[in-house]
Write an enzyme that holds these catalytic residues in place. Structure first.
Site, short mmCIF file in Angstrom:
data_model
loop_
_atom_site.label_atom_id
_atom_site.label_comp_id
_atom_site.label_asym_id
_atom_site.label_seq_id
_atom_site.Cartn_x
_atom_site.Cartn_y
_atom_site.Cartn_z
N HIS A 74 -9.94 0.09 2.90
CA HIS A 74 -9.51 1.40 3.40
C HIS A 74 -10.70 2.20 3.94
O HIS A 74 -10.60 2.81 5.01
CB HIS A 74 -8.86 2.23 2.28
CG HIS A 74 -7.38 2.11 2.21
ND1 HIS A 74 -6.53 2.55 3.19
CD2 HIS A 74 -6.59 1.59 1.24
CE1 HIS A 74 -5.28 2.32 2.83
NE2 HIS A 74 -5.29 1.73 1.65
N CYS B 78 0.85 -1.18 0.00
CA CYS B 78 0.00 0.00 0.00
C CYS B 78 0.89 1.24 0.00
O CYS B 78 1.84 1.31 0.78
CB CYS B 78 -0.91 -0.01 1.21
SG CYS B 78 -2.03 1.41 1.28
N GLU C 299 -9.28 -1.13 -1.69
CA GLU C 299 -9.72 0.24 -1.46
C GLU C 299 -10.97 0.30 -0.58
O GLU C 299 -11.10 1.19 0.26
CB GLU C 299 -9.95 0.96 -2.79
CG GLU C 299 -8.75 1.00 -3.71
CD GLU C 299 -7.42 1.34 -3.05
OE1 GLU C 299 -7.40 2.08 -2.05
OE2 GLU C 299 -6.39 0.84 -3.51
#
Length: 141
Positions: A135, A89, A132
């Site tokens: 996240h 990441c 994502e």
């Protein structure tokens, strides 16, 4: 506008809030920042640029021509074919980390016009989207 990357794991571990029409500039900033880092990054969530909103941008290779796609308020509503892999990441130091992903996912999201869409993704693009969306939920690999 290109934004600085967030590297604070405490900030990144916080859950993001729903995106609204007032957040469209954040979506553009996210795309601008992702394109700037295209040599080392294929997807970003808004918290990576310091904003806790459920917005992701990624290189979508599911069609004939790869394009950058933005999803507002994405959620995975179906997943199949679990497998183990390793990911890195841009916001986190330390290289590759083990994680679990799915070969196929069905995602419900909103477009930049706030139209709701449901689409199935597979392979590499599905893996990017899962990273994502993690996240957005404050999940760090």
């Amino acid at each position: 506008m290109i934004k600085n990357l967030m590297h604070d794991p405490i900030f990144l571990a916080g859950k993001s809030e729903a995106a609204t029409k007032e957040d469209l500039q954040i979506a553009q900033d996210l795309i601008d920042t992702l394109i700037t880092h295209r040599d080392s990054c294929v997807g970003m969530a808004a918290n990576m640029i310091g904003v806790k909103k459920r917005i992701i941008a990624f290189l979508d290779e599911s069609g004939r021509t790869p394009t950058y796609t933005v999803m507002l308020n994405p959620e995975i509503i179906k997943k199949d074919g679990a497998y183990s892999t390793e990911e890195s990441c841009l916001s986190l130091l330390g290289g590759l980390r083990p994680c679990k992903r799915h070969k196929s996912i069905k995602v419900k999201y909103q477009t930049l016009e706030f139209h709701t869409r449901i689409k199935t993704y597979t392979g590499w693009t599905a893996q990017i989207i899962q990273h994502e969306i993690d996240h957005c939920g404050g999940i760090l690999i």
